[in-house]
Design an enzyme around this catalytic site. Structure first.
Site, PDB file in Angstrom:
ATOM      1  N   VAL A  58       0.806  -1.220   0.000  1.00  0.00           N
ATOM      2  CA  VAL A  58       0.000   0.000   0.000  1.00  0.00           C
ATOM      3  C   VAL A  58       0.839   1.270   0.000  1.00  0.00           C
ATOM      4  CG1 VAL A  58      -1.975  -1.089   1.114  1.00  0.00           C
ATOM      5  CG2 VAL A  58      -0.242   0.048   2.531  1.00  0.00           C
ATOM      6  N   LYS A  92       6.265   3.862   7.078  1.00  0.00           N
ATOM      7  CA  LYS A  92       5.786   4.126   5.724  1.00  0.00           C
ATOM      8  C   LYS A  92       4.350   3.668   5.515  1.00  0.00           C
ATOM      9  CE  LYS A  92       8.555   3.366   2.206  1.00  0.00           C
ATOM     10  NZ  LYS A  92       9.538   2.678   1.323  1.00  0.00           N
ATOM     11  N   TYR A 146       5.917   2.739  15.721  1.00  0.00           N
ATOM     12  CA  TYR A 146       4.531   2.276  15.611  1.00  0.00           C
ATOM     13  C   TYR A 146       3.568   3.335  16.153  1.00  0.00           C
ATOM     14  CZ  TYR A 146       0.442  -0.779  16.122  1.00  0.00           C
ATOM     15  OH  TYR A 146      -0.813  -1.334  16.038  1.00  0.00           O
TER      16      TYR A 146
END
Length: 327
Positions: A58, A92, A146
């Site tokens: 993605v 990303k 994260y």
């Protein structure tokens, strides 16, 4: 017939969401690049008339033919083992990946729900955690890749909603468990159950006083489903407020698995949150949702799933790409 794109479709949560939306009569397009997802989670859907799959990253440009009514963005490493191993990819997928999908949602006039996390609260100074709490996050710590990926994801999602008028939803997911979790993903439930099945001692980090609140997968999927179809654009906590300390939870697992291993203690990882408990007042009010599956029942179902895994799965230390399972 409504058509929905689910990214991270081969993951634990993503695959269960595919099942739910197919059950509801949606045409489901799954997307995954198998960095942490397992194609075997989708094997039962390969020939289903309502399911299609695209292997794609993605963070690269996304072009989907035909109409698209909904997007669920669940592509992301979600366990410490994964995002500490691939920190840049984690950042990303939360930034470039979300940007690409929001652009797709705008072009298709689709409603998009993003999978945020309780980790946006960091090591919280407020307990339980409410949606209006801004969090206590170390941006440069090892877990920051994260935490900040998800915080940025929320920010850009709200920016697209406000500036471009994209229909968006944000779910903040607290600890969720159930069948299709990876035994080697580093989270406490598969870690404890895997150790029990291998005859190893159960490892508790720190003194075990830190708390977690565990939500069974069926309850989590129900909350996400209701949020997607709601009219609420701001973040909503979906989790189980039934809190337990890790040391007490280890004893529960020993009793459940009927093992004789002992609990061993190791140093607590840096920035590991000491408390996790969602305030679900908003979910109850807006969605008429609260968890139904008791922890004892959910853990039994999960352990039964792990018991039926092969020896190869039980002892695998690294995730492998099982692309041959997708035909």
């Amino acid at each position: 017939m409504s058509r929905i794109l689910i990214t991270g479709a081969a993951g634990f949560l993503g695959s269960h969401l595919c099942d739910r939306f197919i059950k509801e009569g949606y045409s489901v397009l799954g997307m995954d690049n198998f960095v942490t997802g397992d194609p075997r989670n989708l094997k039962h859907l390969v020939n289903h008339s309502l399911f299609d799959f695209i292997k794609h990253d993605v963070t690269k440009f996304i072009d989907i033919d035909g109409k698209l009514d909904f997007i669920l963005h669940f592509a992301s490493p979600a366990s410490p083992i994964d995002y500490l191993k691939i920190p840049i990819q984690t950042l990303k997928v939360g930034s470039l990946g979300t940007h690409n999908l929001l652009g797709l949602a705008r072009a298709k006039k689709a409603r998009m729900l993003i999978a945020s996390t309780s980790e946006v609260y960091g090591d919280p100074l407020v307990h339980p955690q409410t949606e209006d709490y801004y969090g206590n996050v170390n941006t440069i710590g090892p877990r920051g890749v994260y935490d900040e990926a998800k915080r940025f994801q929320e920010s850009i999602t709200m920016a697209y909603h406000r500036f471009h008028g994209v229909e968006t939803r944000i779910v903040r997911i607290f600890n969720t468990y159930g069948p299709r979790m990876r035994l080697n993903d580093g989270r406490v439930i598969p870690a404890f159950m895997g150790q029990a099945l291998r005859g190893e001692d159960l490892t508790v980090f720190g003194d075990g006083s830190q708390t977690r609140s565990f939500c069974y997968i069926d309850d989590q999927v129900e909350g996400i489903y209701r949020l997607l179809l709601s009219d609420y654009v701001f973040p909503v906590n979906i989790g189980n407020p039934n809190e337990i300390s890790i040391s007490d939870f280890a004893e529960e697992i020993i009793k459940l698995t009927n093992t004789t291993q002992k609990v061993v203690y190791k140093d607590l990882p840096f920035n590991d949150p000491m408390q996790r408990k969602p305030d679900i007042t908003l979910a109850k009010k807006l969605l008429d949702w609260e968890p139904k599956v008791q922890r004892a029942e959910g853990m039994k179902r999960t352990f039964d799933y792990f018991k039926n895994l092969s020896k190869e799965d039980l002892h695998r230390s690294e995730h492998k790409d099982f692309t041959e399972y997708i035909t």
